[in-house]
Scaffold this active site. Sequence first.
Site: not given
Length: 473
Positions: A225-226, A282
């Site tokens: 992840s950035l 999610k």
Amino acid sequence: MAEGASLIRERNASLVTTVGRTPGHAAVLPHAPDWVELRADAAGDCDLRPFTSATTLYTLRGVIAERRERLLRAAATFDLIDLEPADLTDTLLLQRIDAERRVITWRGRARTMDDLDAALRTIRRVPARLYRVEVDTPRSSETLLPMALLKREQRSDLTAYALGAIGLWTRVLAPRLGAPIVFGGNDERIDGMLLMRQCIGDYGFPRIDPIDEIFGIVGDPILRSLSPRLHNAGFRSLGRRALYLPFHVSDFANFWTAMIEEGGLEALGVRVGALCVVSPHKEIAVSAPPVRTPMVSRTRSTNFFVNEGGVWTADTTDPEGVLLTLRERGVEPRNRRVAVVGCGGSGRAIAAALQQAGADVTLVNRGFDRASLAIRLLQLPFVPLASFSPRGYAIVVNATPVGNRAGEWPFDPASLGDDAVIIDLVYGAAPTALVTATRARGQITIDGRDVLRILGWYAEDEEMIAAASGGGI
């Protein structure tokens, strides 16, 4: 936590680059670390002096033949030698390696603070320059233990963290709780540690700024992840006393109960402001907070938890990320045919948002089980992926992970219309095959990096960095 308090005073940590293979050239250590640790169990024995002028540390993990002899040989060329509890009764080792040259490490499973206290007593009975406690655990709740130990002890000769991907966040937070050093891999992630370039680029080490609040990304996996780099850079530019952490979580219920409901993170002395929840959580995470937005209730998907006055709300930034990026490119979805490939949490939220924006949306999915939930919740038409052709759709969204590996295609881009707009939520070190192909055709193409960037910019423009914490894709 009292107003105006912070986790730690501003200072610098020492950088320790861990090498897991024999150095092959003089440029092997580009970040000028304070220490270089050789993991001899992975790299074999070698002399680091030709490659660095930094302090050198020799570490040999595991039950290895000739351990004593190898430690004694290393003591002739290395500045520091790592010892384990079994070594502490060896009189010859302790005579040859004096206290200022010892790093004593305990590694194992700790289920309670009593376990850690016993471990600390074991290693502290022998004087050393540094004591290192490494907790090996599969449970998020147990990763709190080494952090609680650091907060309580406040010793400049002690570091503690959890091993593996699940412990990434503890390695980042430990120096804010008093640990004097940061370990980072040179070119490989030994024991799940971050690379040193990530420690510097994503988390701002060696500088340690005071923090009052924590944000983070929760998922499995999250290493690519950035979000940490984007948000921590944003915090620094805004002067916000906050830190964005990576929480690798396989058991969301255990994480949520221990870290949030039971106050495990806030017990460390910082407020938890917001959490970005990504795959595969999610859907299961929807029921965790007591409050849910209408979009979350409709789609049964969330990627963003925000803490407002002690009350957690489940929200989703997936719709805003796509709609804002389309708006930036001058694309109006109203009255246009849209296909959303993927009926998971992101796909459902994006499909619902595009429908609300006036688009004619069709759902596409490989299997019918997940698609049936989306059809029932959203009341939208469905096409199986096996019979799907993107021709005739003005906008096509890839909301699946297909494309993470080179050469993968969620569908054949040759069938796209010449004016079709492509949104591919996958991002990585390089553009996906789908993104590369559609950009080569001169089509408007949006990828996960674009969505993440627009969410980050929007949040900074509004001076609400917490909203950007949903930027992980």
